[in-house]
Design a protein around this motif. Structure first.
Motif, mmCIF file in Angstrom:
data_model
loop_
_atom_site.group_PDB
_atom_site.id
_atom_site.type_symbol
_atom_site.label_atom_id
_atom_site.label_comp_id
_atom_site.label_asym_id
_atom_site.label_seq_id
_atom_site.Cartn_x
_atom_site.Cartn_y
_atom_site.Cartn_z
ATOM 1 N N LEU A 93 -1.292 2.874 6.183
ATOM 2 C CA LEU A 93 -2.420 1.977 6.433
ATOM 3 C C LEU A 93 -2.152 1.036 7.606
ATOM 4 O O LEU A 93 -3.051 0.762 8.410
ATOM 5 N N ASP A 97 -4.334 0.884 10.992
ATOM 6 C CA ASP A 97 -4.931 -0.389 11.405
ATOM 7 C C ASP A 97 -4.688 -0.657 12.891
ATOM 8 O O ASP A 97 -5.471 -1.361 13.533
ATOM 9 N N ILE A 105 -11.578 2.641 7.255
ATOM 10 C CA ILE A 105 -10.752 3.445 6.352
ATOM 11 C C ILE A 105 -11.438 3.529 4.995
ATOM 12 O O ILE A 105 -11.810 2.504 4.412
ATOM 13 N N LEU A 107 -10.693 4.533 1.225
ATOM 14 C CA LEU A 107 -9.666 4.815 0.233
ATOM 15 C C LEU A 107 -10.328 5.662 -0.856
ATOM 16 O O LEU A 107 -11.098 5.147 -1.665
ATOM 17 N N ILE A 126 -3.931 -4.066 2.007
ATOM 18 C CA ILE A 126 -5.312 -3.641 2.255
ATOM 19 C C ILE A 126 -6.186 -4.840 2.602
ATOM 20 O O ILE A 126 -6.982 -4.800 3.544
ATOM 21 N N THR A 133 -12.554 -1.663 5.235
ATOM 22 C CA THR A 133 -12.117 -0.653 4.268
ATOM 23 C C THR A 133 -13.145 -0.534 3.146
ATOM 24 O O THR A 133 -13.768 -1.522 2.751
ATOM 25 N N ALA A 152 -10.101 -4.026 -0.922
ATOM 26 C CA ALA A 152 -10.945 -3.437 0.116
ATOM 27 C C ALA A 152 -12.128 -4.337 0.455
ATOM 28 O O ALA A 152 -12.507 -5.229 -0.317
#
Length: 272
Positions: A93, A97, A105, A107, A126, A133, A152
């Motif tokens: 991650l 980034d 992103i 997940l 995260i 995210t 997230a």
């Protein structure tokens, strides 16, 4: 690459019990058939999946593109069995980034939870990413997996997702001493006079006293709930059960604020 060793037995777990029981046969079969992947192979597989996504996006002429990181099976600190560990997820991650072409992103979570150890660190990672995210599930997003999802930017679920929530911790301890004694073994445990606190919780449990372990779980769960309340403060609608370990279907999870939206993974990708 350095990898530690998971201790998935006799350790505090943030996991849904039904999910835990469902994965045990697979783990036992893996041991019997000796077909577990090495940690290096597991990480290599995750990198190749992301590289394939990037290649396909670039072939379509995209200058920027979202990527999907799959988080499936039991949550473990280190990559082992068939599963990517939280420590390697953190590394992946952080690299994503910094990738100039990654726009966001997803997940992609299908997990009923797992080890307490390492989970909060991944959640914090995260939460600290500069890229947006989305935590998405079309299966399970429970316990440690729900913890991870809370970090997230937003959370989504398929209308056909299984279970969401199960915010809490548990511990299952196995003591095989009676079995060994039945086989004729004599077991001695001798402690130095200075070591009064060594293995005290387990010794208390053997004596029928659960309070020491319950206190450890209380502290862990208090930390878990506090993190969830902070991360979901803008959406959570506590029904007086959400922080007591209840699990929900997608519509119910939306109603109590564990997820922000119901949709497909394509819906999630289209947000970037």
């Amino acid at each position: 690459m350095q990898h530690g060793q998971n201790n998935f037995i006799n350790t505090p777990l943030a996991i849904d019990k039904a999910f835990l029981l469902s994965i045990i046969p697979t783990i036992i079969l893996g041991y019997q058939q000796k077909d577990f992947l090495s940690a290096e192979k597991i990480v290599e597989k995750a990198h190749k999946n992301i590289e394939l996504q990037a290649s396909e996006a670039q072939d379509l002429g995209a200058d920027v593109f979202p990527v999907v990181l799959n988080i499936s099976g039991p949550i473990m600190k280190y990559s082992s069995y068939y599963y990517l560990g939280t420590q390697d997820m953190i590394s992946i991650l952080k690299n994503l980034d910094q990738h100039p072409q990654v726009s966001g992103i997803v997940l992609n979570i299908d997990s009923g939870g797992g080890m307490v150890s390492g989970t909060a660190e991944l959640t914090a990672t995260i939460k600290g990413l500069s890229k947006p995210t989305i935590a998405y599930t079309n299966g399970y997003m429970c316990s440690a997996a729900m913890d991870i999802a809370s970090g997230a930017t937003m959370r989504m679920a398929s209308p056909y997702a299984d279970m969401i929530g199960s915010i809490g911790t548990m511990m299952s301890y196995q003591d095989f001493s009676a079995m060994f004694e039945k086989w004729g073994a004599t077991i001695y445990e001798i402690y130095a006079p200075q070591s009064t606190e060594k293995n005290k919780e387990f010794r208390e449990l053997q004596a029928g006293n659960k309070e020491a372990y319950e206190e450890r779980l209380r502290v862990m769960t208090e930390d878990f709930i506090g993190r969830m309340k902070e991360n979901l403060s803008e959406s959570i609608q506590d029904d007086d059960l959400v922080f007591k370990g209840k699990t929900y279907g997608p519509k119910e999870a939306l109603a109590v604020g564990l997820i922000d939206e119901i949709g497909t993974i394509e819906d999630a990708l289209n947000k970037f």
